[in-house]
Design a protein around this motif. Structure first.
Motif, PDB file in Angstrom:
ATOM      1  N   LEU A  44      68.151 -91.134 135.864  1.00 16.86           N
ATOM      2  CA  LEU A  44      68.638 -90.672 136.698  1.00 16.86           C
ATOM      3  C   LEU A  44      68.901 -89.333 136.166  1.00 16.86           C
ATOM      4  CD1 LEU A  44      70.421 -92.980 139.074  1.00 16.86           C
ATOM      5  CD2 LEU A  44      68.493 -91.672 139.440  1.00 16.86           C
ATOM      6  N   HIS A  64      71.112 -85.829 136.950  1.00 16.63           N
ATOM      7  CA  HIS A  64      71.991 -84.471 137.795  1.00 16.63           C
ATOM      8  C   HIS A  64      72.279 -83.321 137.078  1.00 16.63           C
ATOM      9  CE1 HIS A  64      74.969 -82.845 140.522  1.00 16.63           C
ATOM     10  NE2 HIS A  64      75.606 -82.915 139.654  1.00 16.63           N
ATOM     11  N   THR A  88      73.054 -76.299 142.124  1.00 15.28           N
ATOM     12  CA  THR A  88      72.596 -77.892 142.025  1.00 15.28           C
ATOM     13  C   THR A  88      71.507 -78.318 142.318  1.00 15.28           C
ATOM     14  OG1 THR A  88      74.825 -78.597 141.159  1.00 15.28           O
ATOM     15  CG2 THR A  88      73.704 -80.067 141.781  1.00 15.28           C
ATOM     16  N   ASP A  99      68.553 -81.599 143.602  1.00 14.17           N
ATOM     17  CA  ASP A  99      69.014 -82.796 143.908  1.00 14.17           C
ATOM     18  C   ASP A  99      68.326 -83.955 143.289  1.00 14.17           C
ATOM     19  OD1 ASP A  99      68.898 -82.272 146.298  1.00 14.17           O
ATOM     20  OD2 ASP A  99      67.320 -82.586 147.280  1.00 14.17           O
ATOM     21  N   THR A 100      69.948 -85.212 143.053  1.00 13.59           N
ATOM     22  CA  THR A 100      69.252 -85.675 141.449  1.00 13.59           C
ATOM     23  C   THR A 100      67.664 -86.411 142.167  1.00 13.59           C
ATOM     24  OG1 THR A 100      71.732 -86.421 142.454  1.00 13.59           O
ATOM     25  CG2 THR A 100      70.153 -88.104 141.147  1.00 13.59           C
ATOM     26  N   LYS A 149      62.967 -81.717 142.265  1.00 14.89           N
ATOM     27  CA  LYS A 149      63.879 -82.329 142.976  1.00 14.89           C
ATOM     28  C   LYS A 149      64.424 -81.211 143.919  1.00 14.89           C
ATOM     29  CE  LYS A 149      64.307 -79.080 138.444  1.00 14.89           C
ATOM     30  NZ  LYS A 149      64.243 -79.128 137.760  1.00 14.89           N
TER      31      LYS A 149
END
Length: 269
Positions: A151, A153, A166, A168-169, A197
């Protein structure tokens, strides 16, 4: 923090970790290519890359650190970039005392780490920050082959963005390897498939990303009277589609699809 200061701290941290290691390998390398490409930019960028790599193992796992310092002629002006990748892998078999060997898999680990980069390119100038975590399979091959599902981030702050953005994870399927192929040659590298993402910093849709970077290296140490695997030289090739999640069919243009041959030299100590 200034890029070169952070690089210096990363190298010192690697040196400190080597004191507690059961094994370690450090190298300083140089790479050169003339077909690097950047999103929203050219596809024939020349880059000189100075590289430091640290790998070590201890009772319960391993550490990996890679630092790249790049100078390029991007957009007809000199540009500098620093890129740091750190991974720590906990060997779950060693921690728990259990045997995770099954078929072609010899072990199981849990990997965590980060990517950090900065560049002063006037057109895009990515400042990527990314945390990584997920399980890793140790494949039963000569040398090593690790395959994991992670995953991510991630955030960025390129040119034209007022504050850090930022994404999306999102998941990544990644592999890294170093496999001897006989007569002093080895095949080394990594490959990552990264899912889209979400929206980018400018509201556009990101694209799935694929990055393959492999090299065939030859141990030239013996010819120079050095110890085995002290000095290696070879050829490297990188294929990077939809670089940083920018579709090469969209506004980022052909610069988001890099096909880059390089020469590479490494000194190990």
């Amino acid at each position: 923090m200034h890029a070169r200061t952070l690089v210096t701290l990363a190298v010192l941290a690697a040196a400190a970790s080597a004191h507690a290691a059961e094994w370690s390998d450090n190298s300083i390398g140089y790479r050169y290519g003339t077909k690097f490409a950047e999103p929203f930019g050219r596809t024939d960028i020349h880059k000189n890359i100075i590289n430091f790599t640290h790998a070590s193992g201890y009772k319960y796992g391993s550490n990996f650190l890679n630092v790249d310092l790049l100078d390029s002629d991007n957009r007809d002006a000199e540009a500098q970039e620093a890129y740091i990748v750190y991974r720590h892998t906990l060997d779950l078999g060693k921690v728990t005392g259990k045997d995770f060997k099954m078929g072609p898999v010899r072990g199981l680990g849990l990997t965590a780490g980060f990517d950090w980069n900065t560049k002063n390119d006037p057109g895009y100038a990515s400042k990527k920050r990314m945390l990584v975590v997920g399980p890793t399979l140790f494949m039963d091959v000569p040398g090593f082959l690790n395959v994991g599902l992670y995953l991510l981030h991630e955030s960025n702050k390129p040119v034209g963005v007022a504050s850090r953005y930022t994404y999306d994870t999102h998941p990544m399927l990644g592999a890294s390897w170093g496999i001897p192929i006989g007569s002093g040659f080895s095949f080394e590298g990594y490959a990552n498939w990264i899912a889209a993402k979400g929206k980018d910093e400018f509201g556009g849709q990101t694209a799935p990303e694929f990055n393959f970077d492999g090299q065939v290296m030859y141990d030239v140490s013996g010819a120079l009277g050095m110890g085995k695997n002290t000095l290696k030289a070879g050829l490297e090739y990188q294929y990077w589609r939809n670089k940083f999640g920018n579709s090469y069919r969209g506004p980022a243009g052909p610069g988001a699809l890099a096909k880059t041959p390089m020469v590479r030299v490494e000194y190990h100590f």
